[in-house]
Design a protein around this motif. Structure first.
Motif, PDB file in Angstrom:
ATOM      1  N   LYS A   8      48.330  42.744  48.973  1.00 24.72           N
ATOM      2  CA  LYS A   8      47.821  41.400  48.718  1.00 24.72           C
ATOM      3  C   LYS A   8      46.983  40.870  49.876  1.00 24.72           C
ATOM      4  O   LYS A   8      46.080  40.051  49.681  1.00 24.72           O
ATOM      5  N   ARG A   9      47.276  41.332  51.076  1.00 24.49           N
ATOM      6  CA  ARG A   9      46.546  40.854  52.257  1.00 24.49           C
ATOM      7  C   ARG A   9      45.202  41.566  52.457  1.00 24.49           C
ATOM      8  O   ARG A   9      44.441  41.201  53.360  1.00 24.49           O
ATOM      9  N   ALA A  10      44.923  42.553  51.637  1.00 28.70           N
ATOM     10  CA  ALA A  10      43.689  43.330  51.806  1.00 28.70           C
ATOM     11  C   ALA A  10      42.455  42.443  51.646  1.00 28.70           C
ATOM     12  O   ALA A  10      42.378  41.608  50.740  1.00 28.70           O
ATOM     13  N   ASN A  11      41.498  42.625  52.534  1.00 30.88           N
ATOM     14  CA  ASN A  11      40.251  41.868  52.518  1.00 30.88           C
ATOM     15  C   ASN A  11      39.327  42.429  51.439  1.00 30.88           C
ATOM     16  O   ASN A  11      38.898  43.587  51.513  1.00 30.88           O
ATOM     17  N   ILE A  12      39.007  41.601  50.437  1.00 34.04           N
ATOM     18  CA  ILE A  12      38.192  42.052  49.306  1.00 34.04           C
ATOM     19  C   ILE A  12      36.792  42.482  49.743  1.00 34.04           C
ATOM     20  O   ILE A  12      36.226  43.442  49.211  1.00 34.04           O
ATOM     21  N   GLY A  13      36.243  41.783  50.721  1.00 31.70           N
ATOM     22  CA  GLY A  13      34.896  42.111  51.194  1.00 31.70           C
ATOM     23  C   GLY A  13      34.804  43.522  51.745  1.00 31.70           C
ATOM     24  O   GLY A  13      33.888  44.290  51.405  1.00 31.70           O
ATOM     25  N   TYR A  14      35.766  43.890  52.582  1.00 31.39           N
ATOM     26  CA  TYR A  14      35.775  45.243  53.150  1.00 31.39           C
ATOM     27  C   TYR A  14      36.069  46.297  52.070  1.00 31.39           C
ATOM     28  O   TYR A  14      35.529  47.410  52.122  1.00 31.39           O
ATOM     29  N   PHE A  60      35.083  46.082  49.017  1.00 31.42           N
ATOM     30  CA  PHE A  60      33.830  46.242  48.277  1.00 31.42           C
ATOM     31  C   PHE A  60      32.887  47.183  49.020  1.00 31.42           C
ATOM     32  O   PHE A  60      32.217  48.027  48.403  1.00 31.42           O
ATOM     33  N   ILE A  61      32.851  47.051  50.347  1.00 32.06           N
ATOM     34  CA  ILE A  61      32.017  47.970  51.137  1.00 32.06           C
ATOM     35  C   ILE A  61      32.527  49.396  50.999  1.00 32.06           C
ATOM     36  O   ILE A  61      31.745  50.352  50.868  1.00 32.06           O
ATOM     37  N   ALA A  62      33.861  49.558  51.012  1.00 33.28           N
ATOM     38  CA  ALA A  62      34.449  50.890  50.805  1.00 33.28           C
ATOM     39  C   ALA A  62      34.043  51.438  49.444  1.00 33.28           C
ATOM     40  O   ALA A  62      33.732  52.633  49.307  1.00 33.28           O
ATOM     41  N   LEU A  63      34.039  50.573  48.449  1.00 32.12           N
ATOM     42  CA  LEU A  63      33.607  50.966  47.103  1.00 32.12           C
ATOM     43  C   LEU A  63      32.185  51.512  47.126  1.00 32.12           C
ATOM     44  O   LEU A  63      31.889  52.551  46.520  1.00 32.12           O
ATOM     45  N   LEU A  64      31.299  50.844  47.843  1.00 33.52           N
ATOM     46  CA  LEU A  64      29.899  51.280  47.911  1.00 33.52           C
ATOM     47  C   LEU A  64      29.783  52.666  48.553  1.00 33.52           C
ATOM     48  O   LEU A  64      28.987  53.502  48.109  1.00 33.52           O
ATOM     49  N   PHE A  65      30.568  52.901  49.599  1.00 36.57           N
ATOM     50  CA  PHE A  65      30.508  54.200  50.272  1.00 36.57           C
ATOM     51  C   PHE A  65      31.074  55.310  49.378  1.00 36.57           C
ATOM     52  O   PHE A  65      30.560  56.442  49.389  1.00 36.57           O
ATOM     53  N   ILE A  66      32.119  54.997  48.615  1.00 36.05           N
ATOM     54  CA  ILE A  66      32.666  56.008  47.700  1.00 36.05           C
ATOM     55  C   ILE A  66      31.662  56.304  46.589  1.00 36.05           C
ATOM     56  O   ILE A  66      31.477  57.465  46.202  1.00 36.05           O
ATOM     57  N   ILE A  67      30.996  55.257  46.088  1.00 37.34           N
ATOM     58  CA  ILE A  67      29.943  55.477  45.085  1.00 37.34           C
ATOM     59  C   ILE A  67      28.860  56.380  45.664  1.00 37.34           C
ATOM     60  O   ILE A  67      28.388  57.314  45.012  1.00 37.34           O
ATOM     61  N   GLY A  68      28.470  56.093  46.907  1.00 36.82           N
ATOM     62  CA  GLY A  68      27.459  56.924  47.568  1.00 36.82           C
ATOM     63  C   GLY A  68      27.894  58.371  47.666  1.00 36.82           C
ATOM     64  O   GLY A  68      27.088  59.294  47.443  1.00 36.82           O
ATOM     65  N   SER A  69      29.176  58.593  47.971  1.00 37.71           N
ATOM     66  CA  SER A  69      29.678  59.967  48.090  1.00 37.71           C
ATOM     67  C   SER A  69      29.616  60.688  46.744  1.00 37.71           C
ATOM     68  O   SER A  69      29.315  61.892  46.689  1.00 37.71           O
TER      69      SER A  69
END
Length: 289
Positions: free
Chosen positions: A38-44, A46-55
């Motif tokens: 629950k404490r996870a930062n949504i913004g970070y 989302f950035i992780a999501l972008l890098f996984i998409i890139g991979s």
């Protein structure tokens, strides 16, 4: 009989995944794990999501490189659609047609290509990724400080050149018709795994973890290797167990470690589910002119 055997294998995988998840939750405080998530930062995230998409995009380019060697010169766009559909099948329909099997089936049906060569390039595509995961694992192991692996660093160092020679020899002797692109495919794999490692760093950032980053990256790489073993549904359970025991090995918080694994899985699942579109809409495979 074949369907009975296939259904039996699927049932066994479901049971193993369920057993592993149950085992994990018996070792964790579920309330603490939920608090961490629950404490996870949504913004970070989302950035992780972008890098996984890139991979995933780079991985699709790597697979198309192999297809082109078989004179199946798909456009990158149509290959990417096929790749995303394969991701969906791999994760959500393991009991039906697996993603890799489906890609091989479509290519064989559309083009006059030897079945053995199609299977070979699909295996080599996976092998190229695993090879780089192993290399990155060894590199990170060398930079870990005051870890349980200190006494084994010499073996990690020696295994890298040995692995490169073995990988070169395997491609040269067994897959000579693909050999000309071996290092180009390896370069794609370098980028794929690097992007995934960066995504993990952003997941760590999302969970406000600033220490032991290399240890978490090492555990992630090991879990990536373990998740390839076809014992569970989409790697569910096996990756989390690896993070759990990895946390114990390096003296890390178990709840946080498993949370990293769960977040990576959930992000990957979100990406994979987009492939459902091509399950209902037939992909028109186009050839580069």
């Amino acid at each position: 009989m074949a369907n009975l055997r296939k259904n039996g294998i699927v049932l066994l995988k479901i049971l193993i995944s369920t057993a592993l998840i149950y085992f994990i939750f018996t070792k964790l405080n579920l309330d603490d794990l939920i608090v961490v998530l629950k404490r996870a930062n949504i913004g970070y995230l989302f950035i992780a999501l972008l890098f996984i998409i890139g991979s995933k995009i780079v991985a699709a380019f790597r697979l198309n490189l192999y297809f082109h060697q078989l004179k199946v010169c798909l456009t990158h766009k149509s290959n990417l659609k096929l790749y995303v559909l394969g991701m969906f099948y791999n994760l959500f329909l393991p009991g039906g047609i697996g993603g890799d099997a489906y890609k091989g089936y479509v290519i064989k049906k559309k083009f006059d290509v030897d079945t053995k060569k199609i299977i070979a390039v699909l295996i080599l595509d996976r092998l190229s990724g695993l090879f780089l995961i192993a290399i990155y694992t060894c590199i990170i192991a060398l930079f870990l400080k005051d870890s349980p692996l200190d006494d084994y660093k010499i073996w990690f160092a020696l295994s890298m050149p040995f692995g490169v020679v073995c990988y070169w020899f395997l491609n040269k002797k067994v897959f000579s018709y693909i050999f000309s692109i071996i290092w180009k495919s390896v370069s794609y794999s370098c980028v794929v795994q690097l992007l995934q490692l960066i995504s993990i760093l952003f997941i760590l950032k999302a969970l406000n973890i600033n220490d032991n980053n290399l240890a978490y990256l090492f555990i992630f790489l090991i879990s990536s290797i373990v998740s390839v073993i076809p014992l569970t549904i989409g790697g569910i359970g096996s990756r989390e167990v690896t993070f759990l025991y990895g946390a114990t090995l390096f003296g890390l918080d178990s709840n946080t470690s498993v949370a990293i694994s769960l977040l990576f899985f959930l992000i990957s699942a979100v990406i994979s589910i987009t492939g459902i579109r091509y399950h209902f809409k037939k992909i028109a495979l186009k050839i580069q002119e």
